[in-house]
Design an enzyme around this catalytic site. Structure first.
Site, PDB file in Angstrom:
ATOM      1  N   HIS A 110       0.777  -1.403  -0.048  1.00 18.41           N
ATOM      2  CA  HIS A 110      -0.150  -0.124  -0.011  1.00 18.41           C
ATOM      3  C   HIS A 110       0.432   1.611  -0.619  1.00 18.41           C
ATOM      4  O   HIS A 110       0.551   1.777   0.083  1.00 18.41           O
ATOM      5  CB  HIS A 110      -1.094   0.126   0.893  1.00 18.41           C
ATOM      6  CG  HIS A 110      -2.412   0.654   1.003  1.00 18.41           C
ATOM      7  ND1 HIS A 110      -2.507   1.698   0.551  1.00 18.41           N
ATOM      8  CD2 HIS A 110      -3.127   1.014   1.521  1.00 18.41           C
ATOM      9  CE1 HIS A 110      -3.778   1.943   0.278  1.00 18.41           C
ATOM     10  NE2 HIS A 110      -3.872   1.589   0.987  1.00 18.41           N
ATOM     11  N   LYS A 131     -27.255   1.173  -7.814  1.00 19.73           N
ATOM     12  CA  LYS A 131     -27.345   2.434  -8.528  1.00 19.73           C
ATOM     13  C   LYS A 131     -27.979   2.667  -9.347  1.00 19.73           C
ATOM     14  O   LYS A 131     -28.565   4.162  -8.735  1.00 19.73           O
ATOM     15  CB  LYS A 131     -25.299   1.994  -9.084  1.00 19.73           C
ATOM     16  CG  LYS A 131     -24.551   3.854  -9.495  1.00 19.73           C
ATOM     17  CD  LYS A 131     -23.942   4.264  -9.989  1.00 19.73           C
ATOM     18  CE  LYS A 131     -24.126   4.179 -11.409  1.00 19.73           C
ATOM     19  NZ  LYS A 131     -23.050   4.760 -12.148  1.00 19.73           N
ATOM     20  N   LYS A 176     -30.001   6.056  -7.402  1.00 17.70           N
ATOM     21  CA  LYS A 176     -29.859   7.373  -8.044  1.00 17.70           C
ATOM     22  C   LYS A 176     -31.457   7.641  -8.571  1.00 17.70           C
ATOM     23  O   LYS A 176     -31.375   9.123  -8.673  1.00 17.70           O
ATOM     24  CB  LYS A 176     -29.030   6.990  -9.389  1.00 17.70           C
ATOM     25  CG  LYS A 176     -27.797   7.287  -9.484  1.00 17.70           C
ATOM     26  CD  LYS A 176     -26.991   8.619  -9.205  1.00 17.70           C
ATOM     27  CE  LYS A 176     -25.343   8.680  -9.552  1.00 17.70           C
ATOM     28  NZ  LYS A 176     -24.504   9.835  -9.223  1.00 17.70           N
ATOM     29  N   LYS A 181     -34.041   7.615  -6.209  1.00 16.67           N
ATOM     30  CA  LYS A 181     -34.702   8.498  -5.418  1.00 16.67           C
ATOM     31  C   LYS A 181     -33.785   9.221  -4.973  1.00 16.67           C
ATOM     32  O   LYS A 181     -33.858   9.986  -4.007  1.00 16.67           O
ATOM     33  CB  LYS A 181     -34.735   6.800  -4.517  1.00 16.67           C
ATOM     34  CG  LYS A 181     -35.457   5.944  -4.292  1.00 16.67           C
ATOM     35  CD  LYS A 181     -37.085   6.186  -4.381  1.00 16.67           C
ATOM     36  CE  LYS A 181     -37.766   4.864  -4.728  1.00 16.67           C
ATOM     37  NZ  LYS A 181     -38.775   4.959  -4.431  1.00 16.67           N
ATOM     38  N   LEU A 214     -30.610   9.370  -4.422  1.00 18.08           N
ATOM     39  CA  LEU A 214     -29.889   9.764  -2.666  1.00 18.08           C
ATOM     40  C   LEU A 214     -28.246   9.364  -3.764  1.00 18.08           C
ATOM     41  O   LEU A 214     -28.168   8.111  -4.902  1.00 18.08           O
ATOM     42  CB  LEU A 214     -29.762   8.375  -1.805  1.00 18.08           C
ATOM     43  CG  LEU A 214     -32.129   8.308  -1.820  1.00 18.08           C
ATOM     44  CD1 LEU A 214     -31.607   7.002  -0.999  1.00 18.08           C
ATOM     45  CD2 LEU A 214     -31.628   9.816  -0.869  1.00 18.08           C
ATOM     46  N   PRO A 245     -25.288   6.588  -4.116  1.00 17.64           N
ATOM     47  CA  PRO A 245     -25.177   5.558  -3.775  1.00 17.64           C
ATOM     48  C   PRO A 245     -24.305   5.548  -2.335  1.00 17.64           C
ATOM     49  O   PRO A 245     -24.168   4.256  -2.089  1.00 17.64           O
ATOM     50  CB  PRO A 245     -24.610   5.035  -4.427  1.00 17.64           C
ATOM     51  CG  PRO A 245     -24.723   5.935  -5.766  1.00 17.64           C
ATOM     52  CD  PRO A 245     -25.514   7.365  -5.133  1.00 17.64           C
ATOM     53  N   THR A 295     -12.189   6.414   2.626  1.00 18.21           N
ATOM     54  CA  THR A 295     -11.440   6.784   1.731  1.00 18.21           C
ATOM     55  C   THR A 295     -12.075   8.077   1.590  1.00 18.21           C
ATOM     56  O   THR A 295     -12.943   8.246   0.538  1.00 18.21           O
ATOM     57  CB  THR A 295     -10.596   6.594   1.003  1.00 18.21           C
ATOM     58  OG1 THR A 295     -10.073   4.970   2.468  1.00 18.21           O
ATOM     59  CG2 THR A 295      -9.153   7.110   0.625  1.00 18.21           C
ATOM     60  N   THR A 325      -5.093  10.600   0.070  1.00 15.00           N
ATOM     61  CA  THR A 325      -6.635  10.602   0.935  1.00 15.00           C
ATOM     62  C   THR A 325      -6.391  11.648   1.884  1.00 15.00           C
ATOM     63  O   THR A 325      -5.760  11.914   2.259  1.00 15.00           O
ATOM     64  CB  THR A 325      -6.702   9.857   1.097  1.00 15.00           C
ATOM     65  OG1 THR A 325      -5.212   9.079   2.610  1.00 15.00           O
ATOM     66  CG2 THR A 325      -6.416   8.550  -0.349  1.00 15.00           C
TER      67      THR A 325
END
Length: 612
Positions: free
Chosen positions: A327, A406, A410, A412, A414, A416, A441, A452
């Protein structure tokens, strides 16, 4: 992020690097205000009052002095955080990093042309490797499209770290070596290291100026596979990379002192394009359950993983694939990009190689043989024992939620990502009976070498909504109102964190300035609420959105009594990957995933029944 990849013949991958804005330092007042807000869910009135006083004292005293020093530092650097973050988050960490720091994920090829099938790993592996090598060439030629949000270019520096990169252990701090160069910059090593049954081989990806083809790669892999399966196993030097860092550093120094040739071999591995790992396992997989294959990728055979390598491409005997990546050099979005590229190419070509079957007269792969002695063999045994002990405690659950995805969220109106984060908060609240401090993140790639920032998803608004969901006397309308408030709060935080207005990295910078100046640790950082709310790497929920593609991934939990939680979002489903330690009785990954799926249904029901 759903970025439109702008494809343009003129644009070069790294061309905007010099014109990206520097990483800003947020205002001290704003950061402390946001920090205070973030600790509220974890404090009673008395604790909060005490923390408020500590913050006030910090702001008017040592905090202001540290902030001024940080501003001074930022004047001389385009990214004041970069070096610090690399050291504190990765290179100075002493626990074994292969299991605790690396991220890993299974390739989604089984969802289309490559279902599990014994005896396919070499042929499929040669095709997968070829597509990976092509991506390396695109980067070398700077033809990977620049990522943009709208027309704003994002930092692409992390893509330099994908290939030809390795971490090298040190006694107190590791270092990162990157051998990658674009064609304009010069020569880049083009060899690939193959690990199989404790042995190490090397083959060149380029022959007579061009990439070797899948039939040619197949010949090379077949040679290695046959040799390893008809002769004794090698010593498995790679297992040392799974060891505690200082221990590995000392073993490495000893290994080099045994024979200078050992250093040449180590450098060959370090500089390689990537490491290709041949596993003998056949993990189970279904298109809706990736648990076992993800587990094998995260905690498989340590003698065929070079834990410090930026990219281990792992193959299994039933033709499944995955990757394990250090990482330190880059974040998961880089691996998501190349994995998606390879998966799309496999899909386009129906899982086959459609080019020439001709195989040129290539030199055979070369085996790299370390000089070892009894001490090194004992070190390897010790490394394997500690690795398997910790690995056996890990619980992994990777499931597809297929009722909706999704498209419906979407519809609604909102977001995702926020939908999943709030479902996770509700699931955690139901499981533990209390809020769970959460790290999500956010990317800061609008800025030069940005990586990040932390979004603390467990907000006062989220907790109020969770409480309303557990209180039978609260009306549906009231629950929905509280949920939408929690949505709005989370969306605002994500926007702020992505544009350099988060506070966690700012606080880290202030604490590191104090350390560098030899000052005592400010009370802000020793206050129990600092760690109780997640500060200092104590988040119970360590989470990240992997994106809107088919790509999977996972990390282990940040703390023993916590969860690792990665997820991807597709039109018709949500895919969640959850890790926990079996030795912690209250953090069962199966239970959490079950409760998240229940929360998805409850949230959608709430939107439907309240007629929005």
């Amino acid at each position: 992020m759903e970025n439109q990849l702008v494809k343009s013949a003129e644009e070069r991958t790294f061309q905007y690097q010099d014109s990206l804005p520097s990483l800003p330092v947020p205002s001290l007042e704003e950061s402390l205000k946001k920090y205070l807000e973030s600790v509220k869910p974890f404090a009673n009135e008395e604790e909060y009052k005490k923390t408020e006083e500590i913050v006030q004292k910090f702001q008017n005293g040592i905090g202001e002095k540290l902030h001024q020093k940080l501003l001074e530092r930022a004047k001389g650097k385009r990214n004041w955080l970069e070096e610090w973050w690399l050291n504190v988050a990765y290179l100075e960490v002493r626990i074994p990093s292969q299991l605790n720091v690396n991220f890993a994920g299974a390739a989604p090829h089984c969802e289309h042309y490559w279902p599990p099938k014994e005896g396919t790993e070499l042929e499929r592996g040669s095709i997968s490797l070829w597509h990976n090598m092509n991506y390396w060439q695109l980067l070398r030629k700077e033809k990977v499209p620049v990522h943009k949000v709208g027309t704003t270019p994002l930092d692409m520096n992390q893509f330099r770290m994908l290939f030809n990169t390795c971490k090298v252990p040190g006694i107190t701090r590791d270092s990162l070596i990157n051998y990658f160069k674009t064609e304009r910059e010069g020569h880049s090593p083009s060899h690939i290291v193959v690990l199989c049954r404790g042995r190490v081989f090397v083959l060149d990806a380029i022959h007579e100026g061009c990439l070797i083809t899948p039939p040619e790669i197949l010949r090379q892999l077949t040679y290695i596979h046959k040799k390893c399966h008809s002769e004794p196993d090698g010593p498995g030097i790679a297992a040392l990379t799974s060891e505690e860092r200082t221990r590995w550093a000392k073993a490495r120094e000893y290994l080099i002192s045994l024979d200078p040739e050992n250093l040449t071999i180590l450098e060959k591995i370090q500089s390689s394009l990537l490491v290709y790992s041949i596993e003998d396992d056949s993990p189970h997989i279904t298109p809706e359950d990736y648990s076992q294959v993800t587990e094998r990728i995260l905690i498989g055979d340590p003698t065929v993983r070079w834990g410090d390598k930026s990219y281990n491409l792992i193959s299994f005997s039933n033709g499944l694939f995955g990757c394990s990546c250090d990482h330190a050099p880059y974040d998961a979005m880089v691996m998501v990009n190349i994995s998606h590229y390879v998966d799309e190419k496999i899909l386009e070509n129906e899982g086959r190689w459609k080019g020439s079957e001709k195989v040129r007269d290539l030199p055979l792969p070369e085996e790299l043989i370390f000089t070892v002695d009894e001490k090194i063999l004992n070190d390897i045994s010790h490394a394997k024992a500690q690795y398997f002990k910790q690995a056996s405690d890990l619980q992994i659950v990777v499931r597809h939620f297929t009722s909706f995805g999704k498209k419906l969220t979407k519809k609604k109106r909102l977001h995702p990502d926020t939908f999943i984060q709030l479902a996770l908060q509700l699931a955690c609240y139901r499981l533990l009976g209390r809020p769970g401090c959460c790290y999500e993140t956010a990317m800061t790639r609008y800025f030069y070498h940005g990586r990040t920032e932390t979004v603390r998803s467990c907000t006062v608004e989220a907790v109020r909504w969770c409480q309303s969901m557990q209180d039978p006397s609260t009306s549906l309308l009231e629950r929905q109102r509280k949920m939408l408030q929690a949505f709005a709060k989370h969306n605002k935080m994500m926007q702020e964190c992505s544009t350099g207005k988060g506070f966690d990295r700012h606080l880290l910078g202030l604490s590191l300035i104090a350390k560098e100046e030899g000052l005592p640790v400010p009370e802000l950082f020793t206050d129990p609420l600092f760690s109780k709310s997640g500060g200092g790497g104590n988040f119970v929920l360590s989470t990240s959105l992997i994106g809107y593609l088919r790509i999977h991934g996972l990390v282990v939990p940040m703390v023993h009594n916590g969860w690792g939680f990665f997820y991807n979002i597709r039109d018709d489903r949500f895919v969640v990957a959850c890790s926990a330690w079996k030795s912690c009785p209250e953090t069962d990954a199966e239970k959490l995933v079950e409760l998240i799926f229940r929360a998805f249904h409850d949230m959608m029901q709430l939107m439907n029944s309240a007629h929005l």
